[in-house]
Scaffold this motif. Sequence first.
Motif, PDB file in Angstrom:
ATOM      1  N   THR A  49       5.817 -10.013  -3.396  1.00 33.66           N
ATOM      2  CA  THR A  49       6.994  -9.646  -2.615  1.00 33.66           C
ATOM      3  C   THR A  49       8.246 -10.208  -3.277  1.00 33.66           C
ATOM      4  OG1 THR A  49       6.827 -11.611  -1.197  1.00 33.66           O
ATOM      5  CG2 THR A  49       5.658  -9.646  -0.471  1.00 33.66           C
ATOM      6  N   GLY A  50       9.403  -9.727  -2.824  1.00 31.53           N
ATOM      7  CA  GLY A  50      10.655 -10.180  -3.415  1.00 31.53           C
ATOM      8  C   GLY A  50      10.929  -9.459  -4.727  1.00 31.53           C
ATOM      9  N   GLY A  51      12.116  -9.662  -5.243  1.00 33.28           N
ATOM     10  CA  GLY A  51      12.444  -9.034  -6.521  1.00 33.28           C
ATOM     11  C   GLY A  51      12.638  -7.533  -6.388  1.00 33.28           C
ATOM     12  N   ARG A  52      12.046  -6.774  -7.313  1.00 33.19           N
ATOM     13  CA  ARG A  52      12.235  -5.329  -7.373  1.00 33.19           C
ATOM     14  C   ARG A  52      11.573  -4.618  -6.196  1.00 33.19           C
ATOM     15  NH1 ARG A  52      10.772  -3.441 -13.397  1.00 33.19           N
ATOM     16  NH2 ARG A  52      10.434  -1.538 -12.175  1.00 33.19           N
ATOM     17  N   ILE A  53      12.314  -3.731  -5.547  1.00 35.05           N
ATOM     18  CA  ILE A  53      11.803  -3.034  -4.366  1.00 35.05           C
ATOM     19  C   ILE A  53      10.708  -2.037  -4.740  1.00 35.05           C
ATOM     20  CG2 ILE A  53      12.456  -1.415  -2.549  1.00 35.05           C
ATOM     21  CD1 ILE A  53      14.671  -3.149  -1.886  1.00 35.05           C
ATOM     22  N   ASP A  54      10.780  -1.451  -5.940  1.00 41.90           N
ATOM     23  CA  ASP A  54       9.717  -0.518  -6.323  1.00 41.90           C
ATOM     24  C   ASP A  54       8.370  -1.222  -6.407  1.00 41.90           C
ATOM     25  OD1 ASP A  54      10.612  -1.944  -8.544  1.00 41.90           O
ATOM     26  OD2 ASP A  54      10.425  -0.273  -9.937  1.00 41.90           O
ATOM     27  N   HIS A  55       8.377  -2.442  -6.942  1.00 40.14           N
ATOM     28  CA  HIS A  55       7.135  -3.215  -7.005  1.00 40.14           C
ATOM     29  C   HIS A  55       6.684  -3.611  -5.602  1.00 40.14           C
ATOM     30  CE1 HIS A  55       6.320  -3.621 -11.269  1.00 40.14           C
ATOM     31  NE2 HIS A  55       7.607  -3.857 -11.490  1.00 40.14           N
ATOM     32  N   LEU A  56       7.625  -4.026  -4.767  1.00 36.44           N
ATOM     33  CA  LEU A  56       7.272  -4.423  -3.402  1.00 36.44           C
ATOM     34  C   LEU A  56       6.609  -3.275  -2.641  1.00 36.44           C
ATOM     35  CD1 LEU A  56       7.351  -6.222  -0.884  1.00 36.44           C
ATOM     36  CD2 LEU A  56       9.702  -5.474  -0.520  1.00 36.44           C
ATOM     37  N   LEU A  57       7.236  -2.090  -2.658  1.00 35.53           N
ATOM     38  CA  LEU A  57       6.669  -0.955  -1.945  1.00 35.53           C
ATOM     39  C   LEU A  57       5.324  -0.538  -2.539  1.00 35.53           C
ATOM     40  CD1 LEU A  57       9.867   1.213  -1.347  1.00 35.53           C
ATOM     41  CD2 LEU A  57       8.602  -0.132   0.337  1.00 35.53           C
ATOM     42  N   GLY A  58       5.233  -0.567  -3.863  1.00 33.61           N
ATOM     43  CA  GLY A  58       3.963  -0.245  -4.509  1.00 33.61           C
ATOM     44  C   GLY A  58       2.865  -1.208  -4.113  1.00 33.61           C
ATOM     45  N   ASN A  59       3.199  -2.492  -4.050  1.00 34.24           N
ATOM     46  CA  ASN A  59       2.196  -3.497  -3.687  1.00 34.24           C
ATOM     47  C   ASN A  59       1.753  -3.355  -2.238  1.00 34.24           C
ATOM     48  OD1 ASN A  59       2.210  -4.673  -6.242  1.00 34.24           O
ATOM     49  ND2 ASN A  59       3.877  -6.067  -5.724  1.00 34.24           N
ATOM     50  N   ILE A  60       2.687  -3.047  -1.342  1.00 36.97           N
ATOM     51  CA  ILE A  60       2.315  -2.832   0.058  1.00 36.97           C
ATOM     52  C   ILE A  60       1.372  -1.633   0.181  1.00 36.97           C
ATOM     53  CG2 ILE A  60       3.204  -2.079   2.296  1.00 36.97           C
ATOM     54  CD1 ILE A  60       5.626  -3.896   1.818  1.00 36.97           C
ATOM     55  N   HIS A  61       1.656  -0.572  -0.566  1.00 33.22           N
ATOM     56  CA  HIS A  61       0.794   0.608  -0.491  1.00 33.22           C
ATOM     57  C   HIS A  61      -0.576   0.370  -1.134  1.00 33.22           C
ATOM     58  CE1 HIS A  61       4.419   2.738   0.809  1.00 33.22           C
ATOM     59  NE2 HIS A  61       3.603   3.667   1.240  1.00 33.22           N
ATOM     60  N   LEU A  62      -0.697  -0.643  -1.971  1.00 33.23           N
ATOM     61  CA  LEU A  62      -2.017  -0.982  -2.514  1.00 33.23           C
ATOM     62  C   LEU A  62      -2.986  -1.397  -1.412  1.00 33.23           C
ATOM     63  CD1 LEU A  62      -1.220  -3.024  -5.768  1.00 33.23           C
ATOM     64  CD2 LEU A  62      -2.097  -0.696  -5.604  1.00 33.23           C
ATOM     65  N   LEU A  63      -2.450  -1.834  -0.283  1.00 32.76           N
ATOM     66  CA  LEU A  63      -3.317  -2.237   0.819  1.00 32.76           C
ATOM     67  C   LEU A  63      -4.159  -1.075   1.339  1.00 32.76           C
ATOM     68  CD1 LEU A  63      -0.874  -4.508   2.883  1.00 32.76           C
ATOM     69  CD2 LEU A  63      -2.685  -5.246   1.333  1.00 32.76           C
ATOM     70  N   ILE A  64      -3.742   0.146   1.073  1.00 32.02           N
ATOM     71  CA  ILE A  64      -4.505   1.320   1.508  1.00 32.02           C
ATOM     72  C   ILE A  64      -5.910   1.305   0.910  1.00 32.02           C
ATOM     73  CG2 ILE A  64      -4.590   3.855   1.358  1.00 32.02           C
ATOM     74  CD1 ILE A  64      -1.540   3.852   1.630  1.00 32.02           C
ATOM     75  N   LYS A  65      -6.068   0.675  -0.244  1.00 31.92           N
ATOM     76  CA  LYS A  65      -7.394   0.582  -0.869  1.00 31.92           C
ATOM     77  C   LYS A  65      -8.391  -0.147   0.032  1.00 31.92           C
ATOM     78  CE  LYS A  65      -5.598   0.498  -5.636  1.00 31.92           C
ATOM     79  NZ  LYS A  65      -6.409   1.493  -6.353  1.00 31.92           N
ATOM     80  N   ALA A  66      -7.890  -0.971   0.953  1.00 27.08           N
ATOM     81  CA  ALA A  66      -8.779  -1.734   1.832  1.00 27.08           C
ATOM     82  C   ALA A  66      -9.590  -0.827   2.745  1.00 27.08           C
ATOM     83  CB  ALA A  66      -7.970  -2.727   2.672  1.00 27.08           C
ATOM     84  N   ILE A  67      -9.044   0.339   3.079  1.00 27.97           N
ATOM     85  CA  ILE A  67      -9.704   1.216   4.037  1.00 27.97           C
ATOM     86  C   ILE A  67     -11.005   1.779   3.475  1.00 27.97           C
ATOM     87  CG2 ILE A  67      -9.482   3.365   5.338  1.00 27.97           C
ATOM     88  CD1 ILE A  67      -6.520   2.782   5.602  1.00 27.97           C
ATOM     89  N   SER A  68     -10.940   2.354   2.281  1.00 27.85           N
ATOM     90  CA  SER A  68     -12.148   2.950   1.708  1.00 27.85           C
ATOM     91  C   SER A  68     -13.151   1.900   1.257  1.00 27.85           C
ATOM     92  CB  SER A  68     -11.775   3.862   0.531  1.00 27.85           C
ATOM     93  OG  SER A  68     -11.104   3.129  -0.479  1.00 27.85           O
ATOM     94  N   CYS A  69     -12.655   0.730   0.854  1.00 27.54           N
ATOM     95  CA  CYS A  69     -13.557  -0.320   0.365  1.00 27.54           C
ATOM     96  C   CYS A  69     -14.043  -1.244   1.465  1.00 27.54           C
ATOM     97  CB  CYS A  69     -12.848  -1.143  -0.715  1.00 27.54           C
ATOM     98  SG  CYS A  69     -12.450  -0.199  -2.188  1.00 27.54           S
ATOM     99  N   LYS A  70     -13.452  -1.122   2.658  1.00 21.92           N
ATOM    100  CA  LYS A  70     -13.838  -1.949   3.807  1.00 21.92           C
ATOM    101  C   LYS A  70     -13.777  -3.439   3.474  1.00 21.92           C
ATOM    102  CE  LYS A  70     -16.674   1.670   5.878  1.00 21.92           C
ATOM    103  NZ  LYS A  70     -17.992   2.068   6.409  1.00 21.92           N
ATOM    104  N   THR A  71     -12.714  -3.804   2.753  1.00 20.85           N
ATOM    105  CA  THR A  71     -12.453  -5.198   2.406  1.00 20.85           C
ATOM    106  C   THR A  71     -11.130  -5.607   3.036  1.00 20.85           C
ATOM    107  OG1 THR A  71     -13.609  -5.004   0.287  1.00 20.85           O
ATOM    108  CG2 THR A  71     -12.068  -6.823   0.510  1.00 20.85           C
ATOM    109  N   ASN A  72     -11.076  -6.810   3.573  1.00 20.48           N
ATOM    110  CA  ASN A  72      -9.835  -7.299   4.162  1.00 20.48           C
ATOM    111  C   ASN A  72      -8.896  -7.724   3.042  1.00 20.48           C
ATOM    112  OD1 ASN A  72      -8.028  -9.586   5.169  1.00 20.48           O
ATOM    113  ND2 ASN A  72      -8.782  -8.735   7.073  1.00 20.48           N
TER     114      ASN A  72
END
Length: 214
Positions: free
Chosen positions: A103-126
Amino acid sequence: MKTIALVAGGPKEYLPKLTDYHHQNVTWVGVDKGVLYLKNSGLPIAYAFGDFDSISDREKKELTSSLPNISLYSAEKDKTDTELALDWALQQQHEKILLFGVTGGRIDHLLGNIHLLIKAISCKTNIEIIDRQNHITLFASGTYTIKKHKDLKYVSFIPISHEIKGMTLEGFKYPLKNCHIALGSTLCISNELIDELGTFSFHDGILLMIRSRD
């Protein structure tokens, strides 16, 4: 609980005290400049990922010669260093993955990192993003229970999908009953738990829960 903790190279001032999250079941992974954050915190670095374009050539040379498990990438690639490290972490099939320094710094990285959380759904990992002020987790439809936290006073829910259907909040200062929340709505920002345990549920959609300090 077996945990992988990824530390990326976001602004240092956003990092919590990393040693507070260390226990015998944590595997620490450095991502790019995050390797230096781990090294300076005195934490064991099990793996390292990145193109290391955010550190000096001297630091890069020292790391590549001292770390036994390091994956080097070109700066020109189709995934960020953080996504590459997270993909590896998901393959390990641990119960939990913590992301620091994203988090912090460049907003493109921040938004991209938040959207990486979507991977948790298919992998069933917290998967959880943690910085000095916030804890961010993503949820698919279902019913969940959370505990009151003395430091993380505020609880916000933000739609990631087009709509959240049937949102119900119990044990909160501002309760809801079977409410539909559209993408872009701020209805569920800055709520608070009034009971020691609260529940939230919804039957369709994907949302972020953000727990924040004052």
